[in-house]
Write an enzyme that holds these catalytic residues in place. Structure first.
Site, PDB file in Angstrom:
ATOM      1  N   GLU A 260      15.948 -15.960  67.711  1.00  0.00           N
ATOM      2  CA  GLU A 260      14.672 -15.677  68.386  1.00  0.00           C
ATOM      3  C   GLU A 260      13.841 -16.945  68.427  1.00  0.00           C
ATOM      4  OE1 GLU A 260      12.803 -12.353  66.423  1.00  0.00           O
ATOM      5  OE2 GLU A 260      14.478 -11.015  66.868  1.00  0.00           O
ATOM      6  N   HIS A 283      10.553  -8.895  70.097  1.00  0.00           N
ATOM      7  CA  HIS A 283      10.329  -8.479  68.696  1.00  0.00           C
ATOM      8  C   HIS A 283       8.903  -7.934  68.501  1.00  0.00           C
ATOM      9  CE1 HIS A 283      11.934  -9.242  64.379  1.00  0.00           C
ATOM     10  NE2 HIS A 283      11.131  -8.188  64.402  1.00  0.00           N
TER      11      HIS A 283
HETATM   12  P1  NAI Z   1      14.036   1.373  55.327  1.00  0.00           P
HETATM   13  O1  NAI Z   1      14.499   0.511  54.205  1.00  0.00           O
HETATM   14  O2  NAI Z   1      12.967   2.349  55.105  1.00  0.00           O
HETATM   15  O3  NAI Z   1      15.307   2.145  55.963  1.00  0.00           O
HETATM   16  C1  NAI Z   1      16.559   1.564  56.160  1.00  0.00           C
HETATM   17  C2  NAI Z   1      17.604   2.667  56.016  1.00  0.00           C
HETATM   18  O4  NAI Z   1      18.879   2.127  56.368  1.00  0.00           O
HETATM   19  C3  NAI Z   1      17.722   3.192  54.592  1.00  0.00           C
HETATM   20  O5  NAI Z   1      17.624   4.596  54.603  1.00  0.00           O
HETATM   21  C4  NAI Z   1      19.095   2.724  54.143  1.00  0.00           C
HETATM   22  O6  NAI Z   1      19.707   3.604  53.234  1.00  0.00           O
HETATM   23  C5  NAI Z   1      19.842   2.675  55.467  1.00  0.00           C
HETATM   24  N1  NAI Z   1      21.030   1.821  55.455  1.00  0.00           N
HETATM   25  C6  NAI Z   1      21.219   0.659  54.792  1.00  0.00           C
HETATM   26  N2  NAI Z   1      22.463   0.184  55.049  1.00  0.00           N
HETATM   27  C7  NAI Z   1      23.051   1.068  55.881  1.00  0.00           C
HETATM   28  C8  NAI Z   1      24.322   1.126  56.489  1.00  0.00           C
HETATM   29  N3  NAI Z   1      25.252   0.163  56.289  1.00  0.00           N
HETATM   30  N4  NAI Z   1      24.603   2.171  57.286  1.00  0.00           N
HETATM   31  C9  NAI Z   1      23.676   3.166  57.472  1.00  0.00           C
HETATM   32  N5  NAI Z   1      22.453   3.156  56.917  1.00  0.00           N
HETATM   33  C10 NAI Z   1      22.146   2.126  56.130  1.00  0.00           C
HETATM   34  O7  NAI Z   1      13.638   0.336  56.491  1.00  0.00           O
HETATM   35  P2  NAI Z   1      12.652   0.609  57.715  1.00  0.00           P
HETATM   36  O8  NAI Z   1      11.275   0.282  57.334  1.00  0.00           O
HETATM   37  O9  NAI Z   1      12.944   1.928  58.304  1.00  0.00           O
HETATM   38  O10 NAI Z   1      13.136  -0.553  58.704  1.00  0.00           O
HETATM   39  C11 NAI Z   1      14.375  -0.472  59.382  1.00  0.00           C
HETATM   40  C12 NAI Z   1      14.650  -1.776  60.119  1.00  0.00           C
HETATM   41  O11 NAI Z   1      13.631  -2.022  61.088  1.00  0.00           O
HETATM   42  C13 NAI Z   1      14.679  -3.024  59.216  1.00  0.00           C
HETATM   43  O12 NAI Z   1      15.760  -3.823  59.604  1.00  0.00           O
HETATM   44  C14 NAI Z   1      13.396  -3.741  59.548  1.00  0.00           C
HETATM   45  O13 NAI Z   1      13.502  -5.144  59.361  1.00  0.00           O
HETATM   46  C15 NAI Z   1      13.241  -3.395  61.028  1.00  0.00           C
HETATM   47  N6  NAI Z   1      11.872  -3.526  61.548  1.00  0.00           N
HETATM   48  C16 NAI Z   1      11.717  -4.029  62.816  1.00  0.00           C
HETATM   49  C17 NAI Z   1      10.457  -4.177  63.354  1.00  0.00           C
HETATM   50  C18 NAI Z   1      10.291  -4.688  64.743  1.00  0.00           C
HETATM   51  O14 NAI Z   1       9.250  -5.237  65.054  1.00  0.00           O
HETATM   52  N7  NAI Z   1      11.252  -4.501  65.612  1.00  0.00           N
HETATM   53  C19 NAI Z   1       9.251  -3.869  62.581  1.00  0.00           C
HETATM   54  C20 NAI Z   1       9.525  -3.241  61.299  1.00  0.00           C
HETATM   55  C21 NAI Z   1      10.797  -3.120  60.800  1.00  0.00           C
END
Ligand code: NAI
Length: 401
Positions: A260, A283
């Protein structure tokens, strides 16, 4: 006045108001200072809040060991040398969940936009092309959304999608409680085979890197859609382009990319540019005014929890500790020390020699540091602070009340 808090990079003014209400003196600076300017500002502060631009390197932190606390008013913490901060006894907080709702809403918008080819129709209309057609456009009601990663964002998406009349399946490596009528599936492939939309909400780990590649796209239903607002490393972009061009995947909305641009001044390049029914966004999943405000309040609340109670749960570089405050009138002391055998014994001998009675005590450690919080009655707080602080293993002590 309790602490001198310096907030850089135009942090939302809600944070200043909240911290002032807690009795702190707050200085707001709208830019990201560097070099001597940053050092001079840090010298006058006891707590600093930054966003993503200000670099707090080991050198800067070592020149300012008096800092009690650092707040990253954002998600990422790469801009701070976390190990150096821990070594100096400075916990670092961030705000990982303040923009959850913003990402979930964007994903819902994209589900409808992909299903109606809104990106392409809008671009054509801007270019003077009138493309009134129902070809390939569908309602989302009754369709199946497959959510990969049922954490904070994935589960919010689940609730909102059901309100739209969608069926929701999810796959997560951790057993999660299904919300509403959503259903857990056992494997990623089962989810891919059964979903009309696949939305990724996983962190960047060794297991999630390239988790959607040629094999996974082939396993998806013909005409399904892909949404990625998680991390750029999760999708094999070349394989996605091939799946889109062959029309096996009917569209994609991508907010995060393997590479990015570092700033808005740089040009963005991606093999997805120009591919039909592909929505590309820079993003911005979590970038809303509400999320900014919520980040300001979340980190301000973490500041107060640490400064008043010594809570480190939610830090990114400290062992977690949240000792309940059950003994009014006692003195609470927090000590950060090098994690070597016998420190707790030494601290407790000092407390007992000063006639103090320990009413509650917690110790949390990682490989480098130990963090102790104790509520003590019948001893002078100032004397405890001085004597525990003088221990050879002590990095920092805080007399909290
Ligand atoms: P979170 O930690 O609450 O949830 C992530 C989930 O993924 C957890 O339930 C975990 O058990 C699961 N997980 C981990 N490895 C896995 C796998 N191999 N297969 C299936 N499930 C798996 O995180 P949150 O807050 O929900 O964020 C999710 C993603 O969104 C992160 O990568 C974060 O960086 C991204 N994000 C992107 C934003 C954007 O601006 N586009 C803003 C905020 C977050």
């Amino acid at each position: 006045m309790r602490e001198k808090i310096l907030l850089l990079e135009a942090i939302h003014p809600g944070a200043k108001l909240a911290l002032e209400k807690d009795g702190h003196e707050v200085t707001l600076v709208s830019h990201s200072p560097e070099g001597a300017e940053l050092d001079a500002l840090l010298k006058k502060a006891t707590v600093v809040g930054i966003r993503s631009k200000t670099k707090l390197t080991a050198k800067i932190l070592e020149a300012n060991p008096h800092l009690k606390l650092i707040g990253c008013f954002c998600i990422g913490t790469d801009q701070v040398d976390l190990a150096a901060a821990a070594r100096l006894g400075i916990p670092v907080f961030n705000a990982p969940y303040s923009n959850t709702r913003s990402v979930a809403e964007l994903v819902l918008a994209e589900i409808v936009a992909l299903s109606r080819q809104l990106g392409d129709r809008s671009m054509q209309a801007h270019q003077g092309v009138w493309m009134k057609s129902a070809d390939g456009s569908r309602e989302v009601r009754g369709k199946t959304l497959g959510i990969v990663g049922y954490g904070h964002i994935g589960s919010q998406v689940s609730v909102l999608a059901e309100a739209f009349g969608m069926r929701v399946l999810f796959f997560d490596v951790v057993k999660k409680l299904p919300l509403g009528n959503s259903m857990r599936v056992e494997t990623l492939h089962e989810l891919l085979e059964k979903s009309d939309f696949v939305s990724l909400h996983v962190p960047d780990t060794a297991q999630t890197r390239m988790m959607l590649g040629a094999k996974e796209f082939a396993a998806m239903r013909p005409g399904a859609y892909v949404i990625n607002a998680s991390r750029g490393s999760v999708v094999d972009i070349e394989a996605l382009v091939a799946a889109l061009k062959s029309k096996h995947v009917a569209g994609a909305a991508i907010d995060v990319f393997p590479l990015e641009p570092a700033s808005n001044k740089e040009t963005f390049k991606s093999p997805l540019q120009g591919v039909a029914n592909v929505i590309l966004t820079p993003h911005i999943g979590g970038s809303t005014i509400e999320a900014q405000e919520s980040i300001g309040l979340e980190v301000a609340a973490s500041f107060e929890s640490f400064l008043a109670r010594g809570m480190t749960t939610g830090t990114v570089n400290f062992p977690p500790m949240d000792l309940p405050r059950l003994h009014p009138g006692s003195v609470r002391i927090a000590n950060i020390h090098r994690n070597v055998p016998g420190v707790l014994g030494e601290i407790n001998s000092i407390i007992s020699e000063l006639g103090g009675n320990i009413l509650a005590q917690g110790l949390a450690t990682d490989r480098e540091i130990g963090y102790m919080v104790a509520d003590i009655e019948n001893a002078s707080g100032a004397e405890l602070d001085k004597q525990i602080g003088e221990l050879i293993t002590s990095i920092k002590t805080h007399l909290l009340a």
